[in-house]
Design an enzyme around this catalytic site. Structure first.
Site, PDB file in Angstrom:
ATOM      1  CG  HIS A  54      57.585   8.408 -48.759  1.00  0.00           C
ATOM      2  ND1 HIS A  54      56.981   8.535 -47.530  1.00  0.00           N
ATOM      3  CD2 HIS A  54      57.221   7.182 -49.224  1.00  0.00           C
ATOM      4  CE1 HIS A  54      56.301   7.435 -47.247  1.00  0.00           C
ATOM      5  NE2 HIS A  54      56.428   6.605 -48.268  1.00  0.00           N
ATOM      6  NE  ARG A  55      63.168  15.053 -49.077  1.00  0.00           N
ATOM      7  CZ  ARG A  55      63.820  16.094 -49.582  1.00  0.00           C
ATOM      8  NH1 ARG A  55      65.125  16.237 -49.363  1.00  0.00           N
ATOM      9  NH2 ARG A  55      63.183  17.000 -50.301  1.00  0.00           N
TER      10      ARG A  55
END
Length: 463
Positions: A433-434
């Site tokens: 999700h980064r």
């Protein structure tokens, strides 16, 4: 120029620090040719065969089978000029000296060919003779006292090594006969083959011999590494299992994982594969739904290249790859490995099928090279082959997404306003999700689903 050459265990890829000697393919007294396979070594990534860098006669094997050796430790010694007569006695074997300026270099080979063996090297039966070993060179990183070699009264020093079991001290112990399933059983149980007397044909070790050795009382010469008391069996964590565990823990606690699921009707995709099998050029090609998923992934990655990227913490950069090294998670007797198909996005569908067949065969035979498991950019795990619907896979280190492909089942499905039996599967996409937000991950997964649902329409619409 010294005629005695010692060969040290090389770095077999990506900074590996040690390897376990699985099988010696030569013995003391053998004449070895250049690039002839001499030993099979298991690293944390693969079992590889190492070719000889010298031509000559083997004078010493420093370690027995089943011993874990540090990279840089001498493992074998040669006499590169055996016709020159007897060797002068020396108190210790010196390290190989560097050639003088202008001197003619020794005949050496580039250490290539760590993948599947192309030659026809065969195992040799045990010999009755037990050649004595010369002392190993200094410095000794981890000194271990070894038993003296009869009839010499002096103890034998041990070369730098991380020892998981005692090194064999004679030729008979170095060369044991055992079939691969028996070797695997012994390895899983932590039983050193070198200490077992075989009862099979020609003195080979059987499964019963391994089990008997496991239940035998411990001795100081062969410490038991597996405990079976109280209804428990403890197996050492090493090799592929150890590396996989370290990678999974590091990935799970470094990259914030998000997993999304998509259940879809893939009847048209399955039917398209059946039609493909009838074409002349595909009649001898192995075709499976996994192949269609692979093409769906490589096609969707062209539309969403950010998914094919990695997070560089040190440089504080996102590295977007313009090539796709497509990893396929494979369960093997040695543990989970993820070999990858290099530049899979540039391959035709037929070439992709051939690459998948080769990858699966090499992994099944335990001959996947470290290079084939390095540099992956996206991974598919086919949990459907075990009848599992889907899962929440953990990202391989250095990748931003992984796709779980579930079982294809005939299920009731609303199709054109009516409930009909259709071929249905579920996909699970985990992503970092980064790098990948919910919108990008959802679009990427939806595109894969659209391709599997109707590959012909997807190819025409995306071109």
């Amino acid at each position: 120029m010294s005629r005695i050459k010692q060969f040290k265990l090389p770095d077999l890829g990506e900074g590996l620090t040690e390897g376990e000697i699985l099988t010696w393919l030569v013995k003391v007294g053998d004449t070895v040719e250049l690039n002839q396979p001499i030993v099979e070594v298991e690293t944390a990534k693969a079992a590889v065969e190492i070719p000889s860098p010298y031509v000559g006669v083997v004078t010493q094997l420093f370690f027995g089978e089943g011993v874990t050796v540090e990279v840089g430790a001498p493992i074998i010694e040669y006499d590169t000029d055996p016709g020159a007569g007897a060797l002068p006695e020396a108190p210790a074997a010196p390290a190989a000296a560097a050639p003088a300026a202008g001197a003619k270099p020794e005949r050496e080979a580039n250490l290539v060919g760590y993948g599947p063996r192309t030659g026809a090297a065969t195992r040799r039966a045990r010999k009755g003779g037990a050649p004595a070993h010369a002392p190993a060179p200094a410095p000794v990183a981890v000194p271990v006292a070894a038993a003296p070699v009869a009839p010499a009264p002096a103890p034998v020093a041990v070369a730098p090594v991380v020892v998981t079991q005692p090194a064999a001290l004679n030729g008979a112990a170095l060369h044991v006969l055992a079939k691969p399933p028996v070797r695997k059983l012994a390895k899983d149980l932590g039983v050193p083959l070198a200490g077992i007397v075989g009862t099979g044909p020609q003195g080979s070790i059987t499964r019963d011999d391994v089990q008997a050795a496991l239940s035998a009382p411990a001795t100081t010469a062969a410490p038991v590494r597996v405990t079976t008391t109280g209804g428990e069996t403890r197996i050492p964590i090493k090799g592929v299992r150890k590396l996989t565990a370290e990678n999974m823990v590091r990935s799970a606690f470094t990259a914030p994982h998000v997993t999304e699921f998509l259940t879809l009707d893939v009847t048209r995709g399955v039917n398209a594969l059946e039609r493909l099998k009838k074409q002349r050029e595909w009649r001898d090609v192995r075709i499976s739904p996994l192949l269609l998923v692979m093409r769906a992934v490589t096609t969707a990655l062209k539309r969403y290249p950010m998914v094919n990227s990695s997070w560089d913490e040190a440089a504080q950069e996102i590295v977007v790859k313009d090539y796709v090294n497509l990893g396929i998670a494979a369960a093997t007797p040695r543990g989970l490995i993820v070999p990858n198909i290099k530049d899979a996005g540039s391959l035709s569908f037929l070439e992709l099928a051939a690459a998948l067949t080769g990858l699966v065969g090499t992994a099944r035979d335990g001959k996947t090279s470290p290079a084939d498991m390095s540099g992956g950019t996206f991974t598919i795990t086919n949990v459907g082959v075990y009848g599992v619907d889907t899962g929440t896979p953990i990202l391989p280190p250095g990748e931003s997404a992984i796709l779980a492909f579930g079982a294809i089942r005939e299920m009731p499905w609303v199709h054109k306003g009516k409930v009909k039996p259709r071929q249905v599967t579920t996909l699970g996409l985990s992503f970092d999700h980064r790098i990948i937000d919910g919108e990008l991950g959802s679009k990427f997964l939806a595109d894969i689903g659209a391709f599997l649902a109707d590959p012909e329409a997807a190819l025409l619409g995306w071109s």
